[in-house]
Design a protein around this motif. Structure first.
Motif, PDB file in Angstrom:
ATOM      1  N   UNK A   1       0.814  -1.210   0.000  1.00  0.00           N
ATOM      2  CA  UNK A   1       0.000   0.000   0.000  1.00  0.00           C
ATOM      3  C   UNK A   1       0.851   1.265   0.000  1.00  0.00           C
ATOM      4  N   UNK A   2       0.240   2.312  -0.526  1.00  0.00           N
ATOM      5  CA  UNK A   2       0.839   3.652  -0.523  1.00  0.00           C
ATOM      6  C   UNK A   2       1.365   4.024   0.862  1.00  0.00           C
ATOM      7  N   UNK A   3       0.606   3.722   1.898  1.00  0.00           N
ATOM      8  CA  UNK A   3       0.973   4.131   3.251  1.00  0.00           C
ATOM      9  C   UNK A   3       2.265   3.477   3.735  1.00  0.00           C
ATOM     10  N   UNK A   4       2.631   2.358   3.147  1.00  0.00           N
ATOM     11  CA  UNK A   4       3.847   1.670   3.554  1.00  0.00           C
ATOM     12  C   UNK A   4       5.090   2.281   2.920  1.00  0.00           C
ATOM     13  N   UNK A   5       4.897   3.256   2.024  1.00  0.00           N
ATOM     14  CA  UNK A   5       6.045   3.887   1.380  1.00  0.00           C
ATOM     15  C   UNK A   5       6.729   2.981   0.384  1.00  0.00           C
ATOM     16  N   UNK A   6       5.951   2.149  -0.302  1.00  0.00           N
ATOM     17  CA  UNK A   6       6.470   1.276  -1.351  1.00  0.00           C
ATOM     18  C   UNK A   6       6.113   1.914  -2.691  1.00  0.00           C
ATOM     19  N   UNK A   7       7.079   2.029  -3.592  1.00  0.00           N
ATOM     20  CA  UNK A   7       6.802   2.664  -4.882  1.00  0.00           C
ATOM     21  C   UNK A   7       5.860   1.812  -5.725  1.00  0.00           C
ATOM     22  N   UNK A   8       6.086   0.506  -5.726  1.00  0.00           N
ATOM     23  CA  UNK A   8       5.214  -0.408  -6.460  1.00  0.00           C
ATOM     24  C   UNK A   8       3.938  -0.600  -5.638  1.00  0.00           C
ATOM     25  N   UNK A   9       3.042   0.374  -5.769  1.00  0.00           N
ATOM     26  CA  UNK A   9       1.847   0.393  -4.926  1.00  0.00           C
ATOM     27  C   UNK A   9       0.873  -0.710  -5.333  1.00  0.00           C
ATOM     28  N   UNK A  10       0.406  -1.423  -4.346  1.00  0.00           N
ATOM     29  CA  UNK A  10      -0.674  -2.401  -4.503  1.00  0.00           C
ATOM     30  C   UNK A  10      -1.664  -2.137  -3.370  1.00  0.00           C
ATOM     31  N   UNK A  11      -2.903  -1.819  -3.734  1.00  0.00           N
ATOM     32  CA  UNK A  11      -3.945  -1.579  -2.742  1.00  0.00           C
ATOM     33  C   UNK A  11      -4.875  -2.785  -2.746  1.00  0.00           C
ATOM     34  N   UNK A  12      -4.668  -3.728  -1.844  1.00  0.00           N
ATOM     35  CA  UNK A  12      -5.394  -4.993  -1.893  1.00  0.00           C
ATOM     36  C   UNK A  12      -6.609  -4.998  -0.979  1.00  0.00           C
TER      37      UNK A  12
END
Length: 768
Positions: free
Chosen positions: A672-683
């Motif tokens: 997720x965006x909130x985790x600060x990962x560029x490869x965003x996955x909102x599951x």
């Protein structure tokens, strides 16, 4: 190689011959060639319908305002073209638009090449529909040009009017005005905050930061995995006139993101607020009349009729009168926060309400020869509705531009004209609430704007450089940390405010790559290192708080954390987190646990011991306040949540984050965006863990320009090209994404003809 000849239409009129060729390469990617825009649109309409007919048909039904008739007023909604709770509200909204005449104005305003593209698209779509014999459960029908313009207009409005459909169609005058109920300012501010899970990343590296002296672009939009806001990839060519490759949103026959021989560009969702409110006093005893500068005025009314299918199958009708002032339509609320109609009334002005320029803007970007050309197109058309643009060119230039439609509400104007509610809401959200009783409080204008009420391009933030610019849905402030942008109006975004974890991660990744400290070979960007950077799946949140979290976990007495249900054993989680490298790869044990913990605590009061410092925007805030009871309990609650979902505390991410296609699980990396990962996955979290994806990396493309060479491009459609489960291209690229593989793009004629999967379809005949 397979060649298919598709014969012409049976009843042609005005004898317009066509000769469109579609060459398919690996993964069903179409390379569409025609002699003019009409034929190009024809091939695009035919090929996109073949891959996505039923999703498109559902969308055309939606923008026609006919969902209640075919699917019932309370049937499943189409949220791809607007946020809405029921089909009835959706139909009221679109029938209001369709009855206003605005779509006719759209059709008249586009340039002749775009008009030809749309005309050809409609004929190609209808041709495939007739050929396929599909009905899509009764929703598929032949379309007309107005259906395409309705769809594009709906996409244009999606961040303004389209986000407030329920409130716009439910505003009704009271039987009697007895005063003015207060508005919950804090709740309204919260509802007006953007959701950047539906956002994007882009990195544009110019010659100073490109390892080979050219330039490199990463395009990484995070868009829906279902519905009409999916991307669809194509390569469009008119020999000698146009040669562009990339992707567009379904049903839009110009490319929104992509490259040609000399330029590559992408977009990220902007922080600019594209709509605003006016608070207007009503006339005592006459709630559909209002006052401006003491002058009594009548609201305009529009009667909207929606046909509905009743539960017994009979057809009825719902009639509703909708109201508007000179500023815009009356609004009853925002996402469940009421805006009462009483002594005053709230009305919405959408800056995109008369923006008919999006198609011509993208068509201009498709033809650009430099980042200067891109900037000129953006400025002249002022047609982008809610996105930034990042780009590179063959000459080694990089561009960041927030040149888009935005309300002409300067900070000075807001200070002079905000109502008491607006004085609270505007600084925190960027949404203005102005005093509609004073004519001087209408939106202003700039001489270089395309129409009154908009900020002109001269006020909008732009950087053209030779190093790197980047954006992760953060404000324009730090597109490049060495050249902060300031002085723009609040309506465009803030300055000197805390960055999201993802925005921090993006800029830190750029620094590491330029400095050669990210474990990848060499320094600077290449096509390969840009792709590796994205799929490294590093988490900024983990980088900042993982060590603190592990120390907290190891200090729990007896290995048991507090939770709402009592102490819970977290020894397996502690061990996994102690071993975890802070990435969200498929084999990352502890990543799923950390994500559930972090999502619980990320907004907690007192979360950080070191607060945000605008002088250190990439390293603050930091130091997790692990001594807080609520932080400790969140850890135990996360453990209980994983156990209830049947997910082991130390399970690798791939075992608990996946999608299912044709009965087969495909594990998905990223977070997720909130985790600060560029490869965003909102599951979607549920029984079994993360069992589907709502938003996330969608069409991903990396383009590198080097002197004397054609552009080198790699791409990936994470959810694959086709929404048809029977298609061989329904999940093939999803499997590639799972493995971290990419598709090498075939852009030159030599590359296309050498494809082992080459299949050629020729559409011949007469275009009617």
């Amino acid at each position: 190689m397979v060649v298919t000849l598709v014969a012409g239409l049976a009843t042609p009129v005005h004898g317009r011959p066509i000769g469109t060729t579609i060459r398919y390469t690996e993964h069903g990617i179409p390379h569409i060639t025609a002699s003019d825009h009409l034929g190009l649109g024809y091939g695009y309409g035919y090929a996109s319908a073949q891959d996505n007919l039923c999703v498109l048909a559902d969308t055309y039904l939606t923008v026609e305002g006919k969902r209640s008739l075919h699917l019932g007023p309370d049937g499943p909604v189409n949220s791809g073209v607007g946020s809405v709770s029921t089909n009835l509200n959706s139909d009221l909204y679109f029938q209001r638009i369709n009855g206003s005449g605005v779509i006719d104005g759209y059709a008249r305003s586009v340039s002749p090449p775009v008009r030809d593209l749309v005309h050809g698209y409609v004929r190609g779509y209808n041709r495939y529909l007739a050929q396929s014999g599909q009905t899509c459960n009764g929703t598929a029908r032949p379309i007309a040009e107005r259906d395409v313009y309705r769809h594009v207009y709906a996409i244009t409005l999606v961040s303004g009017s389209g986000a407030m459909i329920d409130g716009l169609v439910s505003a009704q005058p009271p039987a009697a005005v007895t005063g003015q109920a207060p508005v919950e300012a804090a709740a309204l501010v919260q509802r007006l905050q953007p959701d950047f899970s539906l956002g994007s990343n882009a990195i544009a590296a110019g010659s100073e930061d490109a390892a080979n002296g050219g330039s490199v672009l990463l395009a990484n939009p995070h868009y829906p995995w279902q519905g009409v806001r999916r991307f669809w990839q194509a390569h469009l060519t008119i020999p000698g006139r146009l040669n562009v490759s990339g992707a567009s949103l379904l049903g839009i026959p110009v490319l929104a993101i992509g490259h040609n021989e000399d330029v590559a560009w992408s977009h990220t969702v902007s922080t600019a607020v594209t709509a605003g409110l006016f608070e207007v006093p009503t006339v005592p005893g006459a709630p559909t009349e209002y006052l401006v500068d003491g002058v009594r005025k009548e609201m305009t009314s529009q009667e909207v009729v929606v046909e509905v299918r009743r539960p017994d199958g009979s057809i009825g009708a719902v009639t509703r009168t909708l109201w508007a002032t000179e500023y815009g339509p009356v609004l009853a609320g925002v996402s469940g926060v009421p805006l009462p109609w009483g002594a005053t009334v709230y009305v919405l002005r959408d800056a995109n309400a008369t923006n008919f320029r999006l198609l011509d803007t993208w068509a201009g970007l498709n033809r650009a020869g430099s980042v200067g050309d891109l900037r000129e197109t953006l400025s002249k058309t002022l047609g982008l509705p809610w996105v930034n643009t990042l780009a590179v060119d063959r000459r080694g230039n990089s561009l960041y531009a927030d040149i888009q439609v935005a309300p002409h509400v300067t900070d000075e104007h807001a200070k002079k004209c905000s109502t008491p509610l607006g004085a609270v809401v505007f600084p925190q959200s960027g949404t203005s609430i102005l005093d509609g009783s004073r004519g001087e409080c209408a939106w202003g204008s700039d001489p270089d704007a395309r129409e009154p009420g908009l900020l002109g391009p001269g006020r909008l933030p732009v950087l053209i450089r030779r190093d790197t610019v980047a954006n992760a849905n953060n404000t324009p402030w730090i597109a490049n940390p060495d050249a902060p942008l300031t002085g723009y109006p609040r309506v465009l975004g803030t300055t000197a405010t805390e960055l999201s974890m993802r925005a921090q991660e993006l800029q830190l990744e750029v620094r590491r790559r330029v400095g050669g400290t990210d474990s990848l070979p060499g320094r600077g960007f290449t096509n390969e290192t840009m792709r590796s950077l994205l799929f490294a799946d590093r988490s900024r949140a983990a980088e900042v708080v993982l060590a603190d979290t592990v120390r907290m976990c190891e200090a729990f007495p007896g290995g048991k954390a507090p939770s709402g249900a009592g102490p819970v054993d977290v020894t397996a989680a502690c061990a996994a987190l102690a071993r975890w490298d802070g990435t969200f790869r498929l084999d990352s044990s502890g990543a799923a646990f950390f994500s559930r913990f972090w999502l619980r605590v990320r907004s907690s009061p007192g979360l950080w011991k070191v607060p945000f410092d605008p002088a250190e925007p990439l390293s603050t805030p930091n130091t997790l306040a692990v001594d807080l009871a609520e932080i400790q309990q969140a850890f135990g609650d996360a453990a209980q949540e994983l156990t209830a979902a049947g997910v082991a505390h130390d399970a690798p991410l791939g075992a608990s984050q996946y999608v299912t296609r044709a009965g087969q699980r495909i594990p998905i990396h990223g977070s997720q965006h909130e985790l600060g990962v560029l490869n965003v996955i909102t599951p979607v979290w549920g029984d079994g863990g993360y069992t589907d994806v709502v938003y996330g990396s969608s069409f991903v493309q990396v383009v590198e320009f080097r002197a004397g060479r054609p552009p080198e491009a790699h791409s990936l459609m994470t959810y694959s090209q086709s929404t048809d489960p029977s298609s061989p291209h329904h999940a093939d690229q999803t499997a590639l994404f799972s493995r971290g593989d990419w598709v090498r793009e075939r852009f030159t004629e030599k590359d296309i003809h050498s494809s082992p999967a080459l299949r050629i379809v020729r559409l011949v005949g007469n275009l009617r």
